[in-house]
Design an enzyme around this catalytic site. Structure first.
Site, PDB file in Angstrom:
ATOM      1  N   TYR A  58       0.810  -1.124  -0.268  1.00 45.91           N
ATOM      2  CA  TYR A  58      -0.072   0.241  -0.019  1.00 45.91           C
ATOM      3  C   TYR A  58       1.283   1.061   0.086  1.00 45.91           C
ATOM      4  O   TYR A  58       1.677   1.357   1.273  1.00 45.91           O
ATOM      5  CB  TYR A  58      -1.022  -0.270   0.971  1.00 45.91           C
ATOM      6  CG  TYR A  58      -1.878  -1.173   1.479  1.00 45.91           C
ATOM      7  CD1 TYR A  58      -2.147  -1.612   0.074  1.00 45.91           C
ATOM      8  CD2 TYR A  58      -2.635  -1.667   2.456  1.00 45.91           C
ATOM      9  CE1 TYR A  58      -2.780  -3.164   0.310  1.00 45.91           C
ATOM     10  CE2 TYR A  58      -3.429  -2.624   2.889  1.00 45.91           C
ATOM     11  CZ  TYR A  58      -3.049  -3.524   1.675  1.00 45.91           C
ATOM     12  OH  TYR A  58      -4.483  -3.826   1.820  1.00 45.91           O
ATOM     13  N   HIS A  65       0.869 -12.392   1.758  1.00 49.78           N
ATOM     14  CA  HIS A  65      -0.202 -11.530   0.479  1.00 49.78           C
ATOM     15  C   HIS A  65      -0.229 -12.198  -1.293  1.00 49.78           C
ATOM     16  O   HIS A  65       0.594 -11.646  -1.552  1.00 49.78           O
ATOM     17  CB  HIS A  65       0.490  -9.381   0.408  1.00 49.78           C
ATOM     18  CG  HIS A  65      -0.525  -9.042  -0.040  1.00 49.78           C
ATOM     19  ND1 HIS A  65      -0.012  -7.479   0.119  1.00 49.78           N
ATOM     20  CD2 HIS A  65      -1.639  -8.972  -0.156  1.00 49.78           C
ATOM     21  CE1 HIS A  65      -0.720  -6.382   0.108  1.00 49.78           C
ATOM     22  NE2 HIS A  65      -2.718  -7.549  -0.308  1.00 49.78           N
TER      23      HIS A  65
END
Length: 317
Positions: A54, A138
């Site tokens: 992010y 992830h």
């Protein structure tokens, strides 16, 4: 507060996702990011999720700064491993990956044991914390062999050593998450966009398997990237322009919500939270106002008549 699987790690039922604080698509300044986290805290949110992906670490740095003066034993932080950040001199921005930040680093897929540890150490440095409570693999979609053979055992070892409290995987699909639930000893899986008012794929196998195995599920993407938050012709679904049939369905759901005196946003959050396997619902927000709106909508009861209308009209199975 709920507990993730058998780990003992507590999470608030409503959690804050921080992709927006990493400048997802548009920029957010430091003050705005700090105010969003503060608003979440004021409304009782005690679980915060982030990732190196992010904003190339920006979300982690901003979250850590916002949490710095809050009591560490009163909040839970999760981050993710598998996308390791390496310095880059390529220049330009990161908008090709969705984030409005300078391309100071590049992402390297790495689910090796060494990569997992290096990724976690770098996250701790950016967060300014001595530990995180939850670590997810992830998006290992295209790296299943390495994730199961090397990445997962590394997380299991970190949990056994007490470095982290709970481990799991976070993905936008259900098949591999179901495999993690059935074939490993994860505490939790993070499922994004696959259990919503518009997409219930997780209901078939993932959620029943999690309930049977005592694994918690955290639901992200409750609004399917925007369509359920504000259905209109320009709304996005899965980060692209919403198809006409889905837009029509969302608009019909919104009309039903209006008739019952609630918002579609509130109904979307309530739907995700109602399943017994779900421990928390992640909402992404980029401002204090958005956080407060989500918290208010989450706290508003959804009448049974709304669910009956959706079932009777075929809008919900």
């Amino acid at each position: 507060m709920n507990t993730l699987g058998r780990s003992g790690v507590p999470v608030s039922p409503l959690a804050l996702g921080t992709a927006g604080l990493g400048n997802l698509y548009t920029t957010v300044d430091d003050a705005q990011a700090h105010e969003a986290v503060a608003a979440a805290w004021e409304r009782g949110v005690r679980y915060f999720d982030t990732a190196p992906h992010y904003g190339l670490g920006l979300a982690e740095r901003r979250l850590g700064a916002a949490l710095r003066d809050l009591p560490r034993d009163q909040f839970t932080v999760s981050t993710k491993v598998g996308r390791r950040l390496e310095p880059s001199t390529a220049g330009g921005d990161d908008l090709a990956n969705g984030f409005a930040v300078p391309a100071t680093h590049r992402r390297v897929w790495d689910f090796s044991a060494d990569g997992v540890r290096r990724c976690l150490e770098a996250s701790l440095d950016r967060l300014g914390l001595d530990r995180v409570d939850v670590v997810y693999l992830h998006d290992p979609d295209d790296h299943a062999e390495q994730a199961f053979r090397e990445g997962y055992p590394a997380l299991e070892q970190l949990r056994a050593q007490g470095v982290v409290g709970a481990i799991g995987a976070g993905m936008n699909q259900t098949e591999m998450l179901t495999r993690f639930v059935r074939d490993t000893d994860v505490d939790v899986v993070l499922c994004a966009g696959r259990y919503t008012l518009l997409d219930q794929r997780a209901r078939t196998e993932l959620l029943p398997a999690a309930a049977e195995r005592g694994v918690s599920v955290v639901i992200g993407g409750a609004f399917n990237s925007g369509l359920l938050a504000d259905p209109k012709p320009s709304a996005t679904y899965e980060y692209a322009r919403a198809p006409g049939a889905l837009l029509d369905r969302a608009l019909r759901m919104k009309a039903a919500a209006d008739r019952h005196g609630i918002t579609l946003r509130g109904a979307a959050l309530a739907f995700c939270a109602a399943h017994p396997a779900v421990a928390a619902v992640l909402v992404g927000a980029r401002s204090a106002a958005e956080v407060r709106d989500c918290a208010d909508r989450y706290a508003t009861p959804v009448p049974d008549g709304f669910w009956r209308e959706l079932r009777d009209t075929g809008l919900l199975p």
